[in-house]
Design a protein around this motif. Structure first.
Motif, PDB file in Angstrom:
ATOM      1  N   ILE A 112       0.945  -1.255  -0.147  1.00  0.00           N
ATOM      2  CA  ILE A 112       0.010  -0.008   0.106  1.00  0.00           C
ATOM      3  C   ILE A 112       0.814   1.248   0.002  1.00  0.00           C
ATOM      4  O   ILE A 112       0.561   2.079  -0.334  1.00  0.00           O
ATOM      5  N   GLU A 113       2.192   1.113   0.097  1.00  0.00           N
ATOM      6  CA  GLU A 113       2.977   2.298   0.135  1.00  0.00           C
ATOM      7  C   GLU A 113       3.710   2.479  -1.260  1.00  0.00           C
ATOM      8  O   GLU A 113       4.076   3.526  -1.566  1.00  0.00           O
ATOM      9  N   LYS A 114       3.820   1.474  -2.063  1.00  0.00           N
ATOM     10  CA  LYS A 114       4.477   1.483  -3.266  1.00  0.00           C
ATOM     11  C   LYS A 114       3.534   1.564  -4.426  1.00  0.00           C
ATOM     12  O   LYS A 114       3.993   1.892  -5.414  1.00  0.00           O
ATOM     13  N   SER A 115       2.152   1.336  -4.261  1.00  0.00           N
ATOM     14  CA  SER A 115       1.476   1.297  -5.215  1.00  0.00           C
ATOM     15  C   SER A 115       0.113   2.087  -5.124  1.00  0.00           C
ATOM     16  O   SER A 115      -0.645   1.970  -3.957  1.00  0.00           O
ATOM     17  N   ALA A 116      -0.143   3.295  -5.834  1.00  0.00           N
ATOM     18  CA  ALA A 116      -1.230   3.957  -5.555  1.00  0.00           C
ATOM     19  C   ALA A 116      -2.560   3.390  -5.770  1.00  0.00           C
ATOM     20  O   ALA A 116      -3.518   3.711  -4.887  1.00  0.00           O
ATOM     21  N   LYS A 117      -2.597   2.476  -6.590  1.00  0.00           N
ATOM     22  CA  LYS A 117      -3.794   1.664  -6.784  1.00  0.00           C
ATOM     23  C   LYS A 117      -4.094   0.832  -5.505  1.00  0.00           C
ATOM     24  O   LYS A 117      -5.323   0.564  -5.319  1.00  0.00           O
ATOM     25  N   ALA A 118      -2.921   0.107  -5.214  1.00  0.00           N
ATOM     26  CA  ALA A 118      -3.287  -0.829  -3.792  1.00  0.00           C
ATOM     27  C   ALA A 118      -3.901   0.379  -2.904  1.00  0.00           C
ATOM     28  O   ALA A 118      -4.642  -0.265  -2.156  1.00  0.00           O
ATOM     29  N   LYS A 119      -3.398   1.312  -2.675  1.00  0.00           N
ATOM     30  CA  LYS A 119      -3.508   2.338  -1.586  1.00  0.00           C
ATOM     31  C   LYS A 119      -5.074   2.490  -1.629  1.00  0.00           C
ATOM     32  O   LYS A 119      -6.064   2.616  -0.671  1.00  0.00           O
ATOM     33  N   ARG A 120      -5.630   2.771  -2.888  1.00  0.00           N
ATOM     34  CA  ARG A 120      -6.833   3.035  -3.378  1.00  0.00           C
ATOM     35  C   ARG A 120      -7.986   2.077  -2.898  1.00  0.00           C
ATOM     36  O   ARG A 120      -8.867   2.243  -2.189  1.00  0.00           O
ATOM     37  N   GLU A 121      -7.359   0.802  -3.264  1.00  0.00           N
ATOM     38  CA  GLU A 121      -8.332  -0.363  -2.889  1.00  0.00           C
ATOM     39  C   GLU A 121      -8.151  -0.463  -1.411  1.00  0.00           C
ATOM     40  O   GLU A 121      -9.445  -0.802  -0.702  1.00  0.00           O
ATOM     41  N   ASP A 166      -7.911   1.744   0.945  1.00  0.00           N
ATOM     42  CA  ASP A 166      -8.758   2.719   1.375  1.00  0.00           C
ATOM     43  C   ASP A 166     -10.371   2.541   1.342  1.00  0.00           C
ATOM     44  O   ASP A 166     -11.080   2.568   2.172  1.00  0.00           O
ATOM     45  N   ARG A 167     -10.561   1.872   0.325  1.00  0.00           N
ATOM     46  CA  ARG A 167     -11.969   1.461   0.012  1.00  0.00           C
ATOM     47  C   ARG A 167     -12.344   0.217   0.806  1.00  0.00           C
ATOM     48  O   ARG A 167     -13.654   0.336   1.094  1.00  0.00           O
ATOM     49  N   LEU A 168     -11.581  -0.443   1.342  1.00  0.00           N
ATOM     50  CA  LEU A 168     -12.126  -1.477   2.374  1.00  0.00           C
ATOM     51  C   LEU A 168     -12.153  -0.821   3.750  1.00  0.00           C
ATOM     52  O   LEU A 168     -12.569  -1.221   4.445  1.00  0.00           O
ATOM     53  N   GLY A 169     -11.532   0.291   3.952  1.00  0.00           N
ATOM     54  CA  GLY A 169     -11.877   0.790   5.183  1.00  0.00           C
ATOM     55  C   GLY A 169     -10.606   0.366   6.147  1.00  0.00           C
ATOM     56  O   GLY A 169     -11.061   0.406   7.341  1.00  0.00           O
ATOM     57  N   ALA A 170      -9.841  -0.182   5.797  1.00  0.00           N
ATOM     58  CA  ALA A 170      -8.830  -0.614   6.622  1.00  0.00           C
ATOM     59  C   ALA A 170      -8.061   0.249   7.327  1.00  0.00           C
ATOM     60  O   ALA A 170      -7.925   1.506   6.729  1.00  0.00           O
ATOM     61  N   ARG A 171      -7.369  -0.023   8.343  1.00  0.00           N
ATOM     62  CA  ARG A 171      -6.995   0.986   9.316  1.00  0.00           C
ATOM     63  C   ARG A 171      -5.517   0.406   9.722  1.00  0.00           C
ATOM     64  O   ARG A 171      -4.599   1.010  10.650  1.00  0.00           O
ATOM     65  N   GLY A 172      -5.147  -0.772   9.223  1.00  0.00           N
ATOM     66  CA  GLY A 172      -3.665  -1.435   9.549  1.00  0.00           C
ATOM     67  C   GLY A 172      -3.302  -2.522   8.459  1.00  0.00           C
ATOM     68  O   GLY A 172      -4.115  -2.877   7.542  1.00  0.00           O
ATOM     69  N   VAL A 173      -2.278  -3.086   8.627  1.00  0.00           N
ATOM     70  CA  VAL A 173      -1.779  -4.135   7.715  1.00  0.00           C
ATOM     71  C   VAL A 173      -1.415  -5.284   8.531  1.00  0.00           C
ATOM     72  O   VAL A 173      -1.054  -4.988   9.899  1.00  0.00           O
ATOM     73  N   PRO A 174      -1.409  -6.498   8.241  1.00  0.00           N
ATOM     74  CA  PRO A 174      -1.775  -6.844   6.768  1.00  0.00           C
ATOM     75  C   PRO A 174      -3.333  -6.910   6.755  1.00  0.00           C
ATOM     76  O   PRO A 174      -4.077  -6.898   7.836  1.00  0.00           O
ATOM     77  N   VAL A 175      -4.010  -6.879   5.687  1.00  0.00           N
ATOM     78  CA  VAL A 175      -5.303  -7.249   5.266  1.00  0.00           C
ATOM     79  C   VAL A 175      -5.401  -8.388   4.097  1.00  0.00           C
ATOM     80  O   VAL A 175      -4.564  -8.234   3.232  1.00  0.00           O
ATOM     81  N   ILE A 176      -6.009  -9.549   4.654  1.00  0.00           N
ATOM     82  CA  ILE A 176      -5.791 -10.584   3.603  1.00  0.00           C
ATOM     83  C   ILE A 176      -7.460 -11.020   3.492  1.00  0.00           C
ATOM     84  O   ILE A 176      -8.275 -11.099   4.014  1.00  0.00           O
ATOM     85  N   LEU A 177      -7.601 -11.119   1.935  1.00  0.00           N
ATOM     86  CA  LEU A 177      -8.747 -11.377   1.289  1.00  0.00           C
ATOM     87  C   LEU A 177      -8.745 -12.822   0.557  1.00  0.00           C
ATOM     88  O   LEU A 177      -7.778 -13.049  -0.103  1.00  0.00           O
ATOM     89  N   VAL A 178      -9.813 -13.435   1.157  1.00  0.00           N
ATOM     90  CA  VAL A 178     -10.162 -14.773   0.264  1.00  0.00           C
ATOM     91  C   VAL A 178     -11.407 -14.887  -0.085  1.00  0.00           C
ATOM     92  O   VAL A 178     -12.331 -14.871   1.014  1.00  0.00           O
ATOM     93  N   GLY A 179     -11.755 -14.895  -1.447  1.00  0.00           N
ATOM     94  CA  GLY A 179     -13.357 -15.020  -1.752  1.00  0.00           C
ATOM     95  C   GLY A 179     -13.920 -13.684  -1.108  1.00  0.00           C
ATOM     96  O   GLY A 179     -13.319 -12.759  -1.420  1.00  0.00           O
ATOM     97  N   LYS A 180     -14.984 -13.725  -0.397  1.00  0.00           N
ATOM     98  CA  LYS A 180     -15.513 -12.530   0.198  1.00  0.00           C
ATOM     99  C   LYS A 180     -15.274 -12.631   1.380  1.00  0.00           C
ATOM    100  O   LYS A 180     -15.642 -11.564   2.126  1.00  0.00           O
TER     101      LYS A 180
END
Length: 150
Positions: A104-113, A115-129
């Motif tokens: 999220i610090e190296k990719s603007a697209k990743a940071k936008r996604e 932010d859309r998740l409403g995440a407040r920390g890392v890591p965030v892991i997605l599998v399916g829904k």
């Protein structure tokens, strides 16, 4: 970029400030030319302000439903300084689990996604829904099975 005591400080700087094993105090001071400095020892001839550093890492695991459906893919939103992100990647590799990582610090697209998740920390892991904030092996195994990947 995150705000810290009214000054804008990059997440990578905060990560560097908190990576030592022993907790240290961080001080902010401004020199005669108006340049702001951050140090671990306050200068004797300057007025300093103690900075409260907040680690932007999930310390405990929580689960949620993701706004994104990754199908059977594992997606990891991370930062290079994050110890839990490193543990997750090591676990995925040692268990031959294919994953896509977005820093999220190296990719603007990743940071936008992120932010859309409403995440407040890392890591965030997605599998399916399914969404996992933070990382634990047992927690991931439950998430992975729940998503029907195994």
């Amino acid at each position: 970029m995150k705000k810290c005591l009214g000054a804008v400080v990059p997440l990578s700087l905060i990560g560097l400030l908190v990576t030592s094993a022993a907790p240290a105090d961080i001080y902010r001071w401004t020199d005669a030319n108006g340049k702001v400095h951050f140090t671990d020892k306050p200068p004797v001839d300057q007025q300093t302000e103690k900075v409260e550093v907040r680690v932007n890492t999930y310390e405990s695991v929580s689960y949620d439903t993701s706004i994104f459906d990754t199908g059977k893919k594992v997606v990891l939103y991370s930062a290079s300084w994050c110890g839990y992100c490193k543990k997750a990647k090591q676990y995925f590799r040692s268990n031959n689990i294919a994953f896509t990582e977005y820093d999220i610090e190296k990719s603007a697209k990743a940071k936008r996604e992120y932010d859309r998740l409403g995440a407040r920390g890392v890591p965030v892991i997605l599998v399916g829904k399914q969404r996992m904030n933070g990382f634990s092996e047992k927690g991931f195994e439950r998430l992975y099975a729940r998503a029907g990947v195994q």
